[in-house]
Structure formats: C-alpha cells, structure tokens
Design an enzyme around this catalytic site. Structure first.
Site, PDB file in Angstrom:
ATOM      1  N   TYR A   1     -13.400   5.376 -14.442  1.00 29.31           N
ATOM      2  CA  TYR A   1     -13.366   4.199 -13.569  1.00 29.31           C
ATOM      3  C   TYR A   1     -14.049   3.009 -14.238  1.00 29.31           C
ATOM      4  O   TYR A   1     -13.528   1.886 -14.214  1.00 29.31           O
ATOM      5  CB  TYR A   1     -14.059   4.552 -12.252  1.00 29.31           C
ATOM      6  CG  TYR A   1     -14.162   3.442 -11.247  1.00 29.31           C
ATOM      7  CD1 TYR A   1     -13.038   2.995 -10.554  1.00 29.31           C
ATOM      8  CD2 TYR A   1     -15.392   2.877 -10.937  1.00 29.31           C
ATOM      9  CE1 TYR A   1     -13.139   1.998  -9.594  1.00 29.31           C
ATOM     10  CE2 TYR A   1     -15.501   1.881  -9.975  1.00 29.31           C
ATOM     11  CZ  TYR A   1     -14.374   1.438  -9.315  1.00 29.31           C
ATOM     12  OH  TYR A   1     -14.475   0.449  -8.379  1.00 29.31           O
TER      13      TYR A   1
ATOM     14  N   LYS B   1     -12.267  -0.512 -15.189  1.00 32.03           N
ATOM     15  CA  LYS B   1     -12.733  -1.768 -14.603  1.00 32.03           C
ATOM     16  C   LYS B   1     -13.219  -2.746 -15.673  1.00 32.03           C
ATOM     17  O   LYS B   1     -13.102  -3.968 -15.508  1.00 32.03           O
ATOM     18  CB  LYS B   1     -13.840  -1.486 -13.590  1.00 32.03           C
ATOM     19  CG  LYS B   1     -13.339  -0.813 -12.318  1.00 32.03           C
ATOM     20  CD  LYS B   1     -12.269  -1.631 -11.610  1.00 32.03           C
ATOM     21  CE  LYS B   1     -11.972  -1.135 -10.220  1.00 32.03           C
ATOM     22  NZ  LYS B   1     -10.874  -1.913  -9.577  1.00 32.03           N
TER      23      LYS B   1
ATOM     24  N   ASP C   1       0.850  -1.193   0.000  1.00 33.32           N
ATOM     25  CA  ASP C   1       0.000   0.000   0.000  1.00 33.32           C
ATOM     26  C   ASP C   1       0.884   1.240   0.000  1.00 33.32           C
ATOM     27  O   ASP C   1       1.902   1.284   0.691  1.00 33.32           O
ATOM     28  CB  ASP C   1      -0.921   0.024   1.226  1.00 33.32           C
ATOM     29  CG  ASP C   1      -2.160   0.883   1.001  1.00 33.32           C
ATOM     30  OD1 ASP C   1      -3.247   0.317   0.820  1.00 33.32           O
ATOM     31  OD2 ASP C   1      -2.028   2.120   0.992  1.00 33.32           O
TER      32      ASP C   1
END
Length: 317
Positions: free
Chosen positions: A177, A181, A44
C-alpha cells in the site's frame, strides 16, 4: 439540489467523476460535490475491504441520495483498473451530462501483511487498484481534455488523486500500500507538468479519516464522538478541500500534495535536496562513507514510519 450549510454553488454546472464513491471518503466527496451544484458520476464496484466480491448497491444508494436531494447523478460500475472500465467513466459523464470537468481518483482497498508474509497476489492486487486504478482513469480523462483543448475548447480540468501518509512516510505492515501510494505522488507531479498546457490541474491529497480501510488500524483513536461533539475523523472533514481543488476557484494550484485530517490542512513540501558535498572527482568507497556520515550529522531526520517501534528514527550516522 438542497444545499448543505455553507454551500455556495461552487461547482454549479461542473461534471465530476468520483471513483470508489460508494462508501467512506468517496461517498463523502460525491455528496459534497453534489451539494455544491455538481453533476456526479458515482463509480464503485462494491467490493469488500480486501477487494473481494462485487455489489452495485453502495454506488446506487449514493446516487439515489443525491437524486432525492434534488441533485443529478448517475451510477457507473466500471473496473477502473481496466481500460474498458476507465474509458467508461469518461463515456458515462459525456453520455449523461455532455462534459467532464473533474476526476477524483479515490478507489482502493488493503491487503496488509508484514513484508516477509506478503504474497505476490497481495502485492499485485493493491498495486492494481491503487496505482493502475489512478493511471488509467487519469490517462483517459486527460485524452478527452487534450482533444477538447486541440479543438479550441480549453477545459478547466481538475484531477484530485488520493495518496496517504503511508505513501509519504511509510507504514509498517503496509509495504504494498505504501509503495502504491508513493507512486501516486510521483504520478501526480508528472501529470501536473504534462497536462497544464491543456488546461488541466492535478493535485493529490493524503487524507486521514474513519473508513473501512482504517477502522482496524485506528479502532481506538477513530471512534465517533458523542452527540454534538466535533467528529474529527469523519470522512466529511476531508471533502471540502477536495471540492475546492475540483472547482474553478482553485485556478493556479497544481502539482501539490495536501494532508487533510479533521480540521487541519497541510501543504506537503516533498523531497528537497539537503546537505551536499561535491569534490569534483570520483570518491573511494571509504571517502564516500565518511562524507555521508558528515552529511547525515547536519541533515534533517526523516519522519517516523507509521507503526514503527518507539525510539530514534533512521539516521545511519
């Protein structure tokens, strides 16, 4: 590691990399894998909801939680949308634990705007973290597994990619987005076909849960319930499916897409050819139009785009 209720050691001995594991779904996945005996590389960057900033804190906290419970974990702060960062995921797994078994591509953030207001930077940033950030870790993990297979050590590699309902049906205000995706779904199908010969299975999930990325969009419907009630939108509800897909128990399941939300798992069936007319010769524009109208009258209507105004969906009839 101290196991949670229902834990069976399903992933005992496996080494798992989870990207975007500092918060939300990624955190839930990392903890769930560790509870089932996996050794976890917690990746992360600690960025904000729109990809701003950088902090090692979230990844370190998840790794410390795993270690405190008796598990094994290391922190990785590589930028998964760069070659060096993606390579570092594999290196971290091999240096710390001597192997790599499962890759969970989860990292991402949002830059939501209506299409006409979307900037080129908004588009590029979301494509970079989601689509490129899936491609590069997958590419370098696959290269490692291919080398293992060619050396006679055929792996039981597992990849779980993270798509979205936006990628399946579209979502108003999220064209960048949704496009990223949807691209992840196609990448999943191709990778599953190409990597099967090396002992690698590749699947994707389209999860719905309460995270930083969804709290504004679903603020009313995703509120946590009272004490003792089933929290339908908890990220932890998605993780059992991800853990199973990342284990050897999922043998033979590849190239599939699953919706996961609350207590529901759905196998998505993707694009299938519907009604067809073939005249065996070239159409005129008018004839093509008449044929399309006739085909649409018997075709299934597409699912509604998320956020679309109430009323009939697109048909073109």
């Amino acid at each position: 590691m101290t196991t949670t209720v229902g834990s069976t050691g399903l992933c005992a001995g496996r080494v798992v990399v989870v990207t975007g594991a500092g918060r939300g779904l990624g955190r839930a996945h990392a903890l769930a894998f560790a509870a089932e005996g996996a050794k976890v590389v917690v990746n992360d960057l600690g960025v904000g909801p729109a990809g701003d900033g950088n902090s090692p804190g979230p990844a370190r906290e998840v790794a410390e939680e795993i270690l405190a419970a008796g598990g094994e974990a290391v922190v990785n702060g590589g930028d998964i949308a760069t070659t060096d960062g993606a390579t570092s995921l594999v290196t971290a797994a091999l240096d710390a634990f001597g192997r790599l078994d499962t890759l969970v591509n989860n990292a991402g953030f949002l830059r939501d705007r209506m299409l006409v207001n979307l900037t080129e930077d908004d588009w590029d940033a979301v494509m970079r973290v989601h689509l490129k950030g899936h491609f590069l870790p997958l590419k370098h993990a696959a290269a490692h597994w291919r080398a293992e297979a060619r050396a006679g050590r055929t792996p039981t590699g597992r990849v779980i990619n993270t798509s979205s309902g936006a990628g399946l049906l579209g979502s108003v205000g999220q064209s960048n987005y949704a496009a990223a995706k949807a691209g992840i779904l196609a990448l999943t199908l191709v990778a599953a076909e190409e990597l099967g010969r090396y002992g690698v299975q590749v699947n994707a999930i389209a999860p719905a849960a309460r995270t930083r990325m969804t709290e504004q969009t679903f603020a009313e419907t995703m509120a946590a319930p009272g004490a003792g009630a089933f929290d339908a939108m908890a990220p932890e509800n998605v993780s059992p499916l991800v853990v199973w897909l990342g284990s050897t128990a999922s043998e033979g399941v590849t190239g599939r897409v699953f919706e996961a939300e609350a207590g529901r798992i759905t196998v998505m069936e993707g694009w299938h050819r519907g009604p067809t007319t073939d005249r065996g010769a070239r159409w005129t524009p008018g004839e093509a139009g008449e044929t399309v109208r006739a085909l649409l009258r018997v075709a299934k209507a597409p699912g509604a785009v998320y956020g679309a105004a109430p009323g009939p969906g697109p048909s073109g009839v």
